[in-house]
Design an enzyme around this catalytic site. Structure first.
Site, mmCIF file in Angstrom:
data_model
loop_
_atom_site.group_PDB
_atom_site.id
_atom_site.type_symbol
_atom_site.label_atom_id
_atom_site.label_comp_id
_atom_site.label_asym_id
_atom_site.label_seq_id
_atom_site.Cartn_x
_atom_site.Cartn_y
_atom_site.Cartn_z
ATOM 1 N N LYS A 77 -11.000 -0.178 10.154
ATOM 2 C CA LYS A 77 -11.161 -1.386 9.342
ATOM 3 C C LYS A 77 -11.562 -2.590 10.193
ATOM 4 C CE LYS A 77 -7.542 -0.107 5.990
ATOM 5 N NZ LYS A 77 -8.305 0.553 4.915
ATOM 6 N N CYS A 112 -4.770 2.526 -3.607
ATOM 7 C CA CYS A 112 -3.530 3.060 -3.029
ATOM 8 C C CYS A 112 -2.378 2.076 -3.204
ATOM 9 C CB CYS A 112 -3.712 3.412 -1.549
ATOM 10 S SG CYS A 112 -4.924 4.703 -1.291
ATOM 11 N N ASP A 146 2.819 -4.279 8.042
ATOM 12 C CA ASP A 146 1.575 -3.567 7.772
ATOM 13 C C ASP A 146 0.434 -4.556 7.984
ATOM 14 O OD1 ASP A 146 -0.661 -2.319 6.830
ATOM 15 O OD2 ASP A 146 0.131 -1.900 4.822
ATOM 16 N N HIS A 175 0.864 -1.188 0.000
ATOM 17 C CA HIS A 175 0.000 0.000 0.000
ATOM 18 C C HIS A 175 0.904 1.243 0.000
ATOM 19 C CE1 HIS A 175 -2.759 2.982 1.818
ATOM 20 N NE2 HIS A 175 -3.757 2.189 1.500
ATOM 21 N N GLN A 178 -4.843 -4.916 7.084
ATOM 22 C CA GLN A 178 -5.848 -5.867 6.596
ATOM 23 C C GLN A 178 -5.786 -7.187 7.362
ATOM 24 O OE1 GLN A 178 -8.081 -4.978 4.458
ATOM 25 N NE2 GLN A 178 -7.171 -3.113 3.630
#
Lengths: 417, 161
Positions: free
Chosen positions: A232, A374, A206, A130, A209
């Site tokens: 999220k 993104c 990261d 991302h 998600q």
């Protein structure tokens, strides 16, 4: 295969916790929400926690001697403790509240990066990242002359690890996603972290998600830093987390300067506060952090294993349904096996532009994301300008997938006469 | 409530399926200019050739985008070919005026926006009128204006060289 086991979540009952999913309409149709990878919907307990705070308890944190201030501080710090438990962090002190994952990356690049990286130092990223895990490092490259190296994507949408050791050679940091927001790919974080540590590099993950969808344990993942965001995972916008190993956070200089982050200020200097408050300059997102705490409680009650099982089943159903109904007309960008991926399904459909697909889907109440997500470098790797992306969460079920497929049929009817 | 047919007029779909002036031109004499829509990833590459007397002799379009951005670019290319740069500027202003959201048009959901083109050059938009419905879908306005903004930039660059 997954279809024979009973679903781990009673979605019909669970949807009642989400006022928008049961009450809202789009163009007069019930909402079919398939954009949780972008941002999730919020359950009543999260909305109530924030409303209750403002109505009964609210004051600033870490300041007031009076009862309201103390109570709000307790709630805020309890949310930090919940966040720590949720990702298996050894202590709440490693949890820094940020604005979102993007800010978590910027904090790391600004504070750790500027203290530890100089010209020629190597940071290893991947081409499926991302922008939040690309641009802060590109900025640092432009400022400091650091070198960026990239793990590339293999044919099967996983990371190509054949050159891993070569890329890590001499690196100071490996920063990778634990789940691609475009492909759903779940890179082998533990393996990557072990390889990085073997060469002396630190590891940032990261998990924007990942944390909302899979049981997470930072010790098992073997990383040194990890970022995730509240909105999220059923929480509000405006609050995210950077988790870091405490000794690393301790050694890092502050990020932003101001109130809250200091122990003492003189006219000729200042002494920073302890971690994590050292990195939380100014009044923090108090109600948002408390809302995130409520979201974590909600997810914990359901159980992250149940969430993952449900999403694997539903992802399997979605992949099967889209392939059965559209065959060669649909191209899915992501791994085939549901054990190797999350419930993010990016696709190209019949040569139609994702914007046009999304516009027709909108008319049928179906929310999907259309765009580059993104991740423009990844779009170039895939050879597309944009994809349509349907993303699943614990409140979706097979009827949502069927509605998507029906609406895709309508798109084809509309454009391909 | 605006429906899909307000957005996707037949002439738009025709230009989308059969785009005019697709391709590239040799640079020079043509000037090459790129435009991006950062929100959706649409990319357009224009090749525009302007005569010494200030006439757009030829224009070609490549890149990728949705039906709205592609058809707008296609219609634009047909509309500007053979016109003077000044005429193209007037046309661009008229088109952008059509694409600007008037409060009245948002309030009267589903009705035609008021013709508030007083300060805008009196130019016939012709086929481009078909894109008028796009203002009812505000997120798509940038799709429609991408080619025009890119062309304006290209003509500015040509004038300054």
């Amino acid at each position: 295969m997954a279809m024979t086991v009973p679903d781990s979540i009673d979605v019909t009952a669970l949807k009642r916790d989400f006022p928008l999913l049961t009450g809202a309409t789009m163009h007069g149709q019930p909402v079919v929400y398939l954009d949780s990878a972008s941002s999730s919907q919020k359950p009543t307990p999260v909305l109530d926690a924030m409303q209750d705070l403002y109505e009964t308890t609210y004051a600033n944190v870490h300041r007031g001697v009076y009862e309201l201030g103390a109570k709000t501080t307790d709630l805020y710090e309890a949310a930090r403790a919940s966040a720590a438990r949720f990702i298996g962090a050894p202590s709440p002190s490693g949890i820094v509240f940020t604005k979102n994952v993007t800010e978590s990356f910027n904090l790391l690049a600004y504070s750790w990066g500027r203290a530890n990286l100089s010209e020629g130092d190597v940071v290893v990223l991947s081409t499926i990242e991302h922008h939040a895990n690309l641009v802060p490092w590109l900025m640092l490259r432009d400022e400091r002359g650091i070198e960026l190296r990239y793990l590339t994507m293999a044919e099967d949408f996983t990371l190509d690890l054949s050159r891993l050791d070569e890329l890590l050679d001499g690196a100071k940091l490996l920063s990778v996603t634990a789940m691609s927001n475009v492909l759903g790919t779940l890179p082998p974080v533990r393996q990557l972290a072990d390889a990085a540590h073997a060469t002396g590099a630190l590891v940032m993950v990261d998990a924007a998600q990942y944390v909302p969808h899979l049981p997470t344990d930072v010790t098992e993942l073997g990383c040194d830093f990890l970022g995730f965001t509240g909105h999220k995972m059923l929480g509000p916008t405006g609050v995210g987390v950077l988790w870091g190993r405490e000794e690393l956070l301790d050694a890092m200089p502050p990020f932003q300067g101001g109130g809250e982050m200091i122990r003492d200020v003189r006219l000729d200097g200042f002494t920073p506060n302890d971690v994590p408050w050292k990195f939380e300059a100014g009044t923090p997102p108090i109600a948002e952090a408390i809302g995130l705490g409520a979201a974590i409680d909600y997810l914990t009650t359901i159980g992250m294993d149940a969430v993952r099982t449900h999403e694997m089943q539903l992802t399997g159903y979605a992949l099967q349904t889209l392939r059965d109904r559209f065959g060669d007309s649909i191209t899915i960008f992501g791994p085939d096996d549901v054990t190797d991926r999350g419930g993010v399904i990016s696709f190209a459909f019949d040569g139609l532009h994702p914007h046009d697909i999304s516009q027709v889907l909108d008319q049928h109440g179906v929310c999907v994301r259309a765009g580059h997500h993104c991740a423009k470098p990844l779009m170039r790797v895939l050879g597309v300008g944009a994809t349509a992306r349907a993303s699943l969460y614990l409140y979706n079920d097979e009827s949502d997938v069927d509605a998507l497929a029906d609406a895709l049929d309508k798109s084809a009817e509309f454009f391909l006469v | 409530m605006p429906g899909l047919e307000d957005l996707y007029r037949e002439i738009i779909l025709d230009h989308y399926r059969n785009p005019r002036n697709r391709g590239e031109l040799a640079v020079p004499p043509a000037h090459r200019v790129e435009g991006f829509n950062p929100l959706c990833g649409d990319e357009i590459v224009l090749f525009v050739e302007v005569d010494d007397d200030g006439t757009v002799r030829d224009i070609k379009i490549s890149g990728q985008g949705c039906s709205i951005s592609q058809s707008s670019a296609s219609m634009m290319s047909s509309a500007v070919k053979g016109r003077t740069v000044d005429e193209v500027r007037d046309l661009t202003r008229a088109f952008k005026a059509m694409m600007s959201i008037h409060e009245s048009s948002l309030e009267k959901d589903g009705t035609e926006p008021d013709d508030d083109l007083n300060e805008v050059p009196d130019v016939k938009l012709g086929d481009l009128e078909a894109l008028r419905g796009v203002v009812k879908f505000p997120v798509r306005i940038k799709c429609a204006t991408l080619a025009w903004i890119t062309l304006a930039q290209g003509l500015e660059e040509t004038a300054s060289t």
